[in-house]
Enzyme design. Sequence first.
Site, PDB file in Angstrom:
ATOM      1  N   PRO A 131      -3.337  64.018  24.089  1.00  0.00           N
ATOM      2  CA  PRO A 131      -1.898  63.792  23.859  1.00  0.00           C
ATOM      3  C   PRO A 131      -1.056  64.912  24.483  1.00  0.00           C
ATOM      4  O   PRO A 131       0.120  64.704  24.772  1.00  0.00           O
ATOM      5  CB  PRO A 131      -1.779  63.800  22.333  1.00  0.00           C
ATOM      6  CG  PRO A 131      -3.132  63.410  21.844  1.00  0.00           C
ATOM      7  CD  PRO A 131      -4.103  64.003  22.847  1.00  0.00           C
ATOM      8  N   PHE A 172      -9.851  70.194  18.458  1.00  0.00           N
ATOM      9  CA  PHE A 172     -11.103  69.839  19.132  1.00  0.00           C
ATOM     10  C   PHE A 172     -10.716  69.359  20.531  1.00  0.00           C
ATOM     11  O   PHE A 172      -9.670  68.731  20.688  1.00  0.00           O
ATOM     12  CB  PHE A 172     -11.831  68.686  18.420  1.00  0.00           C
ATOM     13  CG  PHE A 172     -12.533  69.080  17.150  1.00  0.00           C
ATOM     14  CD1 PHE A 172     -13.884  69.403  17.143  1.00  0.00           C
ATOM     15  CD2 PHE A 172     -11.840  69.110  15.956  1.00  0.00           C
ATOM     16  CE1 PHE A 172     -14.527  69.751  15.968  1.00  0.00           C
ATOM     17  CE2 PHE A 172     -12.485  69.460  14.766  1.00  0.00           C
ATOM     18  CZ  PHE A 172     -13.834  69.782  14.779  1.00  0.00           C
ATOM     19  N   GLU A 184      -0.006  67.167  19.637  1.00  0.00           N
ATOM     20  CA  GLU A 184      -0.448  68.098  20.673  1.00  0.00           C
ATOM     21  C   GLU A 184       0.570  68.212  21.805  1.00  0.00           C
ATOM     22  O   GLU A 184       0.743  69.289  22.377  1.00  0.00           O
ATOM     23  CB  GLU A 184      -1.804  67.670  21.235  1.00  0.00           C
ATOM     24  CG  GLU A 184      -2.972  67.900  20.281  1.00  0.00           C
ATOM     25  CD  GLU A 184      -3.018  66.937  19.106  1.00  0.00           C
ATOM     26  OE1 GLU A 184      -2.315  65.908  19.155  1.00  0.00           O
ATOM     27  OE2 GLU A 184      -3.741  67.204  18.137  1.00  0.00           O
ATOM     28  N   GLU A 232      -2.527  73.162  14.658  1.00  0.00           N
ATOM     29  CA  GLU A 232      -2.672  72.391  13.421  1.00  0.00           C
ATOM     30  C   GLU A 232      -3.611  73.135  12.481  1.00  0.00           C
ATOM     31  O   GLU A 232      -4.714  73.505  12.889  1.00  0.00           O
ATOM     32  CB  GLU A 232      -3.220  70.992  13.749  1.00  0.00           C
ATOM     33  CG  GLU A 232      -2.230  70.174  14.573  1.00  0.00           C
ATOM     34  CD  GLU A 232      -2.889  69.064  15.388  1.00  0.00           C
ATOM     35  OE1 GLU A 232      -4.089  68.789  15.197  1.00  0.00           O
ATOM     36  OE2 GLU A 232      -2.179  68.482  16.238  1.00  0.00           O
ATOM     37  N   HIS A 271     -15.329  64.809  19.132  1.00  0.00           N
ATOM     38  CA  HIS A 271     -15.467  66.175  18.642  1.00  0.00           C
ATOM     39  C   HIS A 271     -16.516  66.972  19.414  1.00  0.00           C
ATOM     40  O   HIS A 271     -16.921  68.033  18.970  1.00  0.00           O
ATOM     41  CB  HIS A 271     -15.856  66.179  17.162  1.00  0.00           C
ATOM     42  CG  HIS A 271     -14.777  65.688  16.246  1.00  0.00           C
ATOM     43  ND1 HIS A 271     -14.477  64.372  16.079  1.00  0.00           N
ATOM     44  CD2 HIS A 271     -13.922  66.364  15.437  1.00  0.00           C
ATOM     45  CE1 HIS A 271     -13.488  64.249  15.203  1.00  0.00           C
ATOM     46  NE2 HIS A 271     -13.132  65.434  14.802  1.00  0.00           N
ATOM     47  N   LEU A 324       1.690  67.506  13.443  1.00  0.00           N
ATOM     48  CA  LEU A 324       0.439  67.017  14.033  1.00  0.00           C
ATOM     49  C   LEU A 324       0.723  66.323  15.369  1.00  0.00           C
ATOM     50  O   LEU A 324       0.782  65.096  15.432  1.00  0.00           O
ATOM     51  CB  LEU A 324      -0.224  66.053  13.037  1.00  0.00           C
ATOM     52  CG  LEU A 324      -1.745  65.906  13.068  1.00  0.00           C
ATOM     53  CD1 LEU A 324      -2.210  64.998  11.953  1.00  0.00           C
ATOM     54  CD2 LEU A 324      -2.268  65.479  14.398  1.00  0.00           C
TER      55      LEU A 324
END
Lengths: 401, 342
Positions: B104, B98, B75, B44, B144, B73
């Site tokens: 996902p 991150f 994963e 991304e 994060h 977008l």
Amino acid sequence: MSSPEQWTHPEPGAGPAATAAEPTPEQVIAGLRATTEGGAELTQLLTPEGERVASAQFDPYVSDVDDEALRNLYRDMVLVRRADRESNAMQRQGQLGIWVPLLGQEAAQIGSGRALRPSDMAFPSYREHGVAWTRGVDFRELIGIFRCSDHGGWDFKHHGFHPYTIVIGNQVLNATGYAMGQKFEGKVGDDNGEATIVYFGDGATSQGDVHEGFVWSAVYDAPVVFFCQNNQWAISEPTERQSRLPLYQRARGYGFPGIRVDGNDVLACLAVTRWALDECRHGNGPVLIEAFTYRMDAHTTTDDPTRYRLSDELEEWKLKDPIERVRAHLARGGGADQEFFEKIDAEADSFAAELRDFVFNMPDPPPERIFANVYAEPSPVLEAQRREYLSYLEGFAGSEH
Amino acid sequence: MAAPVKAKVDGAAGAVQNLTIGKAINLALRSAMEADDKVIILGEDVGKLGGVFRITDGLQKDFGEQRVLDTPLAESGIIGTAVGLAVRGFRPVCEIQFEGFIFPGFDQIVSQVAKLHYRTQGRVKVPIVIRVPFGGGIGAVEHHSESPESLFAHVAGLKVVSCSNAVDAYWMTRQAIESDDPVLLFEPKRLYHSGNLRAEVDTTATPDPLHVSRVVRPGDAATLVAYGPSVKVCLDAATAAQEEGTSLEVIDLRTLSPLDLDPVFESVRRTGRLIAVSEAPSESSLTSEIAMRVQQECFYSLEAPVLRVTGFDTPYPPAKLEEDYLPDLDRVLHTVDRSLAW
Ligand SMILES: Cc1ncc(C[n+]2csc(CCOP(=O)(O)OP(=O)(O)O)c2C)c(N)n1
């Protein structure tokens, strides 16, 4: 369930395309299509110039919105924008760790948020500060997330406003489950029915969770409104990186209606969301709303949009400002005078000043907070870690640590 | 232990550059893409933006949109399609924005990436690299700042490594891409742009193999073992301890799966003491595994139980509390004292 014939979007391929002509690959990459008008299917009740557009389908949903109600919507948007700008500035001054701006998306958030009733439930992502405002969660309650001193502390049941979700798309399934619960408890079926609304971005529509939410809500006829704020960008990626089809048209494939509304038109957002919630309340199942709008600021304060965005696109969207069009409409029709606008500006000033004051005086959380509420029931392991860490800190008492 | 992966050496002679960790990874990606046109990057915002940390800066401009893909977008999509691309003969390098957003894609990593080679009796290779910026200390919001590496080290079929300096950042990236096995590269995000960690990266050198750990500071009073961002904390602690006359040995684990603990055993047999340092929560983690294996191998040499300095067994707290949460110099030295006092 409502029948497909009543759905407000055309058959794929039927009639004029809902978006502008097929873009060239270069345009797709540059995100140039973002600057198109939103297509023939865009529902609009107030033009960018502030002219009222009649709509047989949606006027009934805002028949109660008189000048006073419009002034209130205007006030909501001005206060929320001012708080947003103040927060952005406070991040620059090191008072906040990060800020997620909503500039440009005030109408989508205030319009949809004001369509909700107290018994409804809203599931936000992380940019829905305007929706939060309409649910009675004000900036003071959510700014701790961005000051990095908490993860969000409001009483979500009381406000009907779920905690923010940062992982893209997660909340769509959560909202679907909540709506299934409303249905299983028999809370849908008439004018007094309950409904759920869930907010996510255009980028989120690529996530598996969002697709699964669409499937589940359709299969179980869940009373959930999917409110996609298409602000044209997922950080640096234009909507065209997520979809070949206008997003609202995807709904048909799952078996429920989808509609594209002018996300910079607060009246249209209010009307369309009331309609969609009404469908849910009456047990007609889910609806997808694509609010066609634009992110006027960076993705977050850590982002650098000059690397990917075109400045003419920004200029074009400035002309569609959600606040200016309501102001023009009120001023032209005599719904508000100069004194009113000045009063709101003054109120916004003091609102921002209070927020600033609040943030500057916000205490840091104590270290014990790390260990609190990990589990609902006590955990001996954590209790031991907590005791050990606090006694370690005690060891520094008196020293300069 | 698996045979070390031999990295190809760059053609250019004497190519020494002074680089941060972030720039070293960027250079490694660039040289790998130059060396093999089957190497492609997926993620991304990796294109025009150059990634949110700018690690892929300039690569799309030079290699085009079919080799540096700004993906939708998703994963699961990034990793799942990388599997298909790898089966087709590509060498995908996936960037996860991150660490908190890898989940996902967890299903694809565990169910497909890790197991395809085994399930097909070696017929299908999965030369995928998954780059994961991880760890705390950047003052970020939720999701994060986490350290989920133990979850991946636990999955058989994956190789998991972590760099702590610019030289390793360069070579680990190159070696991971050259590996025919899937490699997760955990990158210490708070050190990406740290000027203090600039180092001379000689792209013509013969690097250490990917899967060995390394003594980065010799000492004899106690051994500290760490990886990724915690290595710097341990080195700083060792410097501080030295001022008080205590000499600490620091080992950079580098490889998290397979674990190369031989240098750790060797060290502990001399020092008699081990402190394992990691930002991850402690329960059922890499540090648990290290402690168990060391007590098994070095039981008669140990002068004190193996101790740990880790994150707490809680979700990562709001960043205002991360200084409390993250192992720091003081907590490391305090634990060294406890070990020495045993
Ligand atoms: C699962 C996951 N992957 C990546 C990210 C990092 N990330 C945060 S916001 C964002 C872009 C989101 O775009 P969109 O869904 O369009 O929403 P917007 O921010 O534009 O409102 C990304 C990639 C994340 N938060 N979660």
